[in-house]
Design a protein around this motif. Structure first.
Motif, PDB file in Angstrom:
ATOM      1  N   ASN A 112      -2.892  13.807  -8.062  1.00 21.25           N
ATOM      2  CA  ASN A 112      -3.442  12.278  -8.645  1.00 21.25           C
ATOM      3  C   ASN A 112      -2.389  11.426  -8.936  1.00 21.25           C
ATOM      4  OD1 ASN A 112      -5.708  13.237  -7.740  1.00 21.25           O
ATOM      5  ND2 ASN A 112      -6.694  13.862  -9.890  1.00 21.25           N
ATOM      6  N   GLN A 113      -1.373  11.904  -9.760  1.00 19.73           N
ATOM      7  CA  GLN A 113      -0.409  11.043 -10.359  1.00 19.73           C
ATOM      8  C   GLN A 113       0.304  10.433  -9.107  1.00 19.73           C
ATOM      9  OE1 GLN A 113      -0.076   9.928 -13.281  1.00 19.73           O
ATOM     10  NE2 GLN A 113       2.156   9.559 -13.322  1.00 19.73           N
ATOM     11  N   ASP A 115      -0.372  10.329  -6.097  1.00 20.92           N
ATOM     12  CA  ASP A 115      -1.388   9.379  -5.342  1.00 20.92           C
ATOM     13  C   ASP A 115      -1.205   7.911  -5.948  1.00 20.92           C
ATOM     14  OD1 ASP A 115      -1.819  11.421  -3.506  1.00 20.92           O
ATOM     15  OD2 ASP A 115      -4.045  11.654  -4.271  1.00 20.92           O
ATOM     16  N   GLU A 116      -1.445   7.796  -7.151  1.00 16.67           N
ATOM     17  CA  GLU A 116      -1.407   6.531  -7.785  1.00 16.67           C
ATOM     18  C   GLU A 116      -0.299   5.816  -7.757  1.00 16.67           C
ATOM     19  OE1 GLU A 116      -4.001   5.013  -8.832  1.00 16.67           O
ATOM     20  OE2 GLU A 116      -2.975   3.354  -9.819  1.00 16.67           O
ATOM     21  N   LEU A 117       0.871   6.578  -7.943  1.00 17.21           N
ATOM     22  CA  LEU A 117       2.101   5.843  -7.809  1.00 17.21           C
ATOM     23  C   LEU A 117       2.412   5.213  -6.520  1.00 17.21           C
ATOM     24  CD1 LEU A 117       4.650   8.285 -10.052  1.00 17.21           C
ATOM     25  CD2 LEU A 117       3.957   5.819 -10.521  1.00 17.21           C
ATOM     26  N   ARG A 119       0.258   4.543  -4.360  1.00 17.62           N
ATOM     27  CA  ARG A 119      -0.796   3.217  -4.038  1.00 17.62           C
ATOM     28  C   ARG A 119      -0.141   2.019  -4.717  1.00 17.62           C
ATOM     29  NH1 ARG A 119      -6.039   1.458  -6.273  1.00 17.62           N
ATOM     30  NH2 ARG A 119      -5.237   2.828  -8.181  1.00 17.62           N
ATOM     31  N   GLN A 120       0.486   2.361  -5.959  1.00 16.59           N
ATOM     32  CA  GLN A 120       0.980   0.900  -6.476  1.00 16.59           C
ATOM     33  C   GLN A 120       2.343   0.629  -5.761  1.00 16.59           C
ATOM     34  OE1 GLN A 120       1.275   0.907 -10.739  1.00 16.59           O
ATOM     35  NE2 GLN A 120      -0.797   2.085 -11.231  1.00 16.59           N
ATOM     36  N   SER A 123       1.346   0.726  -1.058  1.00 20.11           N
ATOM     37  CA  SER A 123       0.216   0.089  -0.301  1.00 20.11           C
ATOM     38  C   SER A 123       0.454  -1.400  -0.068  1.00 20.11           C
ATOM     39  CB  SER A 123      -0.940   0.210  -0.923  1.00 20.11           C
ATOM     40  OG  SER A 123      -0.901  -0.502  -2.281  1.00 20.11           O
ATOM     41  N   TYR A 126       0.141  -4.739  -4.429  1.00 15.51           N
ATOM     42  CA  TYR A 126       0.090  -4.887  -5.945  1.00 15.51           C
ATOM     43  C   TYR A 126       1.475  -5.830  -6.191  1.00 15.51           C
ATOM     44  CZ  TYR A 126      -3.058  -1.294  -6.831  1.00 15.51           C
ATOM     45  OH  TYR A 126      -4.393  -0.511  -6.770  1.00 15.51           O
ATOM     46  N   THR A 131       3.639  -3.073 -11.368  1.00 11.07           N
ATOM     47  CA  THR A 131       3.467  -1.546 -11.002  1.00 11.07           C
ATOM     48  C   THR A 131       4.450  -0.558 -11.793  1.00 11.07           C
ATOM     49  OG1 THR A 131       5.083  -1.745  -9.449  1.00 11.07           O
ATOM     50  CG2 THR A 131       2.831  -2.006  -8.691  1.00 11.07           C
ATOM     51  N   SER A 132       3.838   0.597 -12.129  1.00  4.83           N
ATOM     52  CA  SER A 132       4.300   1.637 -12.600  1.00  4.83           C
ATOM     53  C   SER A 132       5.666   1.980 -11.401  1.00  4.83           C
ATOM     54  CB  SER A 132       3.659   2.724 -12.985  1.00  4.83           C
ATOM     55  OG  SER A 132       2.712   2.418 -13.849  1.00  4.83           O
TER      56      SER A 132
END
Lengths: 193, 463
Positions: A112-113, A115-117, A119-120, A123, A126, A131-132
């Motif tokens: 999940n971590q 995936d989130e990175l 995405r930010q 993708s 953002y 973003t991180s």
């Protein structure tokens, strides 16, 4: 014999097929289920929290700047969701004022971590200044490893079943591979017919 | 006593017209269904019904699954499951849950009761419900059914403990009553339970846990990346089927964290053959002499003894080897439903004896009353009660017959892409092309009669 027919006839109208409507109620989540020898949700939380408590008391966690918890291996023959143990230990250690080590993402949570990175950062949706960034995650200096085992024995009379559970925990310094803490907690459950 | 005899006769007559007809033969129903299935008429083997009858819902759900109508199948499985869930909830944490046996059943026969699925049928229902969800590409729902399986097994274990306690109490009570003790001995002498006492049946750990269900649990949890739950699935499967080498290999792979390499699929191949055994009621007339136990002037010299026997499917073999991309694969036996059904009957022996004793007591009481009436009416009542008794004195023939008779598995690691499986049944080759594109997939096929029914292979398990 005649009275037996009468009894049976009377009983025929007295169905015992349970017409009562089921009722739902809140119950104590820590209530002890004394009907079987399975490792219950309550057992899961109890042993994990006790183990985390002993780890805190030992003061060893403060030799690590950061820590993670590997999935607890279930070596029993029961469907035990050991993520409950992992979470219970992470909760207790993270919320303790006596522990200065910080909890970092575990291997289970990595998907999940990432995936989130992604995405930010990948993708295109953002503002890149907000973003991180990739490659900035904190690595764990220490890793907590756990294993749950069980051993079942049946009494000579065949009526008593005893199941002994052991929850074994080690804390490793990741770089050195050295164990800085080892402990085990036992629970035994007996059932007699 | 005359009026009680009349009441019983009226009760028998009135119940014959009910849904739970006490004199109907379930075997005849399943014979007709199986004939249709063997002829390839899956669509007409049964007609849809909106009913709470758990057995119909299980049978029809199975038929729809064979016909690859997984969503419709789930509708019927869900209906069946809702009946079982109420029962299972009552036994989850107690040995004093819901008992469906009614006094009417004791007075007449088991057919008047709503069907209570046997333990193995309850666990198979969740297994097949889970497989339907896999075929619908919904692993989360499959996981729910798998979890339900082991919760239901706990309920069955508690229920069986209740039955054991009940049987002990009944046996004690019967041994204290001279007539019942005498009748019990006459009844037991005439039971033929050879089939359910074979070494293979006695070797089963119990009648309700199926090794395939637990292996499937292991596979689904493994596919979902939950090794702590996958391992006990494989371990339990190994406890139930210690001879299957694939199970031990699966445990080793979990311990070593072996997962399919990128671009490869770990394919579980499930072969189902035939159908589960049907149950036939056997009835024998046994001479008795109640004067031996102190009953004076008894006019009753015969009782009916009835017990179930299994009719095993002999149309299909237990296993069929097959080729996968021209390599021969030998399926490994996982579950034999014939043995599980036999074990369920064996474990139910004490209840069957109690049912026989209750029927004998009923018949003796009504016949004695008819004899006492005397004259033409007495003769008429006597004939009526003995005919009524003979009609009622039947073992319960109901069982989930459309379950497979045998389930075999194998597991292959294959590269992504198209592969071909070929199964030969009675000289005819059945071919299926399968598409592999995920790390874990399941291929199921059923051999029944001269047909091989493949699942559509749209089950693409997630990473």
């Amino acid at each position: 014999m005649k009275s037996k027919l009468l009894q049976l006839s009377l009983l025929s109208v007295l169905f015992i097929s349970g017409c009562a409507t089921p009722k739902v109620a809140y119950v104590d989540p820590n209530a002890v289920n004394s009907l079987n020898t399975n490792f219950s949700q309550n057992d899961l939380r109890t042993v994990a929290q006790e183990m985390a408590g002993q780890l805190i008391q030992s003061g060893k966690m403060n030799s690590c700047k950061s820590f993670t918890i590997s999935p607890v291996k279930n070596a029993t023959d029961q469907y035990v969701d050991t993520s409950v143990m992992t979470n219970a230990m992470a909760d207790k250690l993270s919320n303790s004022s006596a522990v200065h080590s910080i909890y970092v993402v575990s291997s289970d949570e990595m998907g999940n971590q990432v995936d989130e990175l992604s995405r930010q950062n990948q993708s295109g949706l953002y503002d890149q200044s907000s973003t991180s960034k990739m490659g900035k995650m904190k690595a764990a200096q220490c890793r907590i490893d756990g294993k749950l085992t069980s051993d079942t024995s049946v009494g000579v009379d065949g009526k008593t079943t005893l199941v002994a559970y052991t929850f074994f925990v080690q804390v490793f310094d990741v770089q050195q591979g050295a164990a800085i803490f080892r402990n085990s907690k036992n629970i035994s459950k007996a059932m007699t017919y | 006593m005359k009026h009680k005899t009349l009441i019983l006769s009226a009760l028998i007559t009135s119940l014959v017209g009910c849904a739970n007809n006490p004199v109907s033969s379930y075997k005849s129903k399943t014979d007709a269904r199986l004939n249709n299935i063997y002829s390839g008429n899956l669509g007409t083997a049964m007609e849809a019904e909106s009913t709470t009858d758990v057995l119909f819902n299980m049978e029809y759900g199975s038929l729809l699954r064979m016909n690859q109508r997984y969503e419709s199948s789930n509708l019927y499985f869900t209906r069946a499951q809702s009946s079982i869930d109420t029962w299972a909830a009552s036994w989850a944490n107690t040995t004093a849950g819901k008992v469906s046996t009614s006094a009417t059943a004791m007075l007449l026969n088991d057919n008047v009761n709503d069907y209570e699925p046997r333990g193995y049928e309850k666990s198979f229902l969740t297994t097949y419900h889970a497989l339907n969800h896999v075929d619908l590409d919904n692993l989360d729902n499959a996981r729910i059914e798998i979890k339900r399986m082991y919760q239901i097994e706990q309920a069955i274990q508690n229920y069986n403990q209740y039955l054991y306690n009940q049987a002990s109490a009944d046996a004690q009570k019967q041994s204290k009553d001279k007539t019942e003790d005498y009748l019990t001995k006459q009844i037991v002498k005439n039971f033929d339970f050879k089939d359910v006492n074979s070494p293979e049946v006695l070797a089963l750990k119990n009648s309700y846990q199926n090794a395939f269900g637990h292996y499937l649990a292991g596979f689904i949890f493994e596919a979902l990346g939950e090794p702590s739950l996958a391992r006990p699935g494989y371990v339990k499967a190994g406890q139930l089927n210690p001879t299957n080498k694939l199970i031990q290999q699966s445990i080793t792979n979990i311990d070593k964290k072996v997962r399919p390499k990128t671009g490869y699929t770990d394919l579980l191949i499930v072969e189902e053959t035939g159908h589960a055994p049907q149950i036939k009621s056997n009835e024998v007339h046994v001479p008795i002499d109640l004067n031996l136990v102190g009953t004076k002037n008894s006019c009753v010299n015969m009782i009916n003894v009835f017990y179930p026997s299994l009719i095993i499917d002999k149309t299909n073999q237990a296993t069929y080897s097959y080729t996968l991309d021209n390599s021969i694969v030998q399926p490994l036996p996982m579950v034999n439903t014939n043995l599980m059904a036999a074990r369920a009957i064996k474990d139910n022996t004490s209840y069957i004896i109690t049912r026989n004793v209750a029927a004998a007591v009923r018949n003796i009481a009504t016949s004695q009353a008819a004899c006492s009436t005397g004259g033409g009416l007495g003769t008429l009542l006597s004939v009526g009660t003995s005919v009524g008794g003979a009609l009622l004195d039947r073992a319960d023939e109901r069982s989930w017959a459309l379950l497979p008779g045998q389930i075999n598995i194998n597991r292959q690691t294959l590269a992504y892409g198209t592969h071909t499986i070929k199964v030969v049944v009675n000289g005819v080759t059945y071919t299926k092309e399968i598409q592999l594109n995920k790390p874990y997939q399941i291929l199921t096929f059923r051999v029944i009669g001269n047909q091989v029914l493949f699942n559509p292979q749209n089950s693409m398990l997630q990473n």
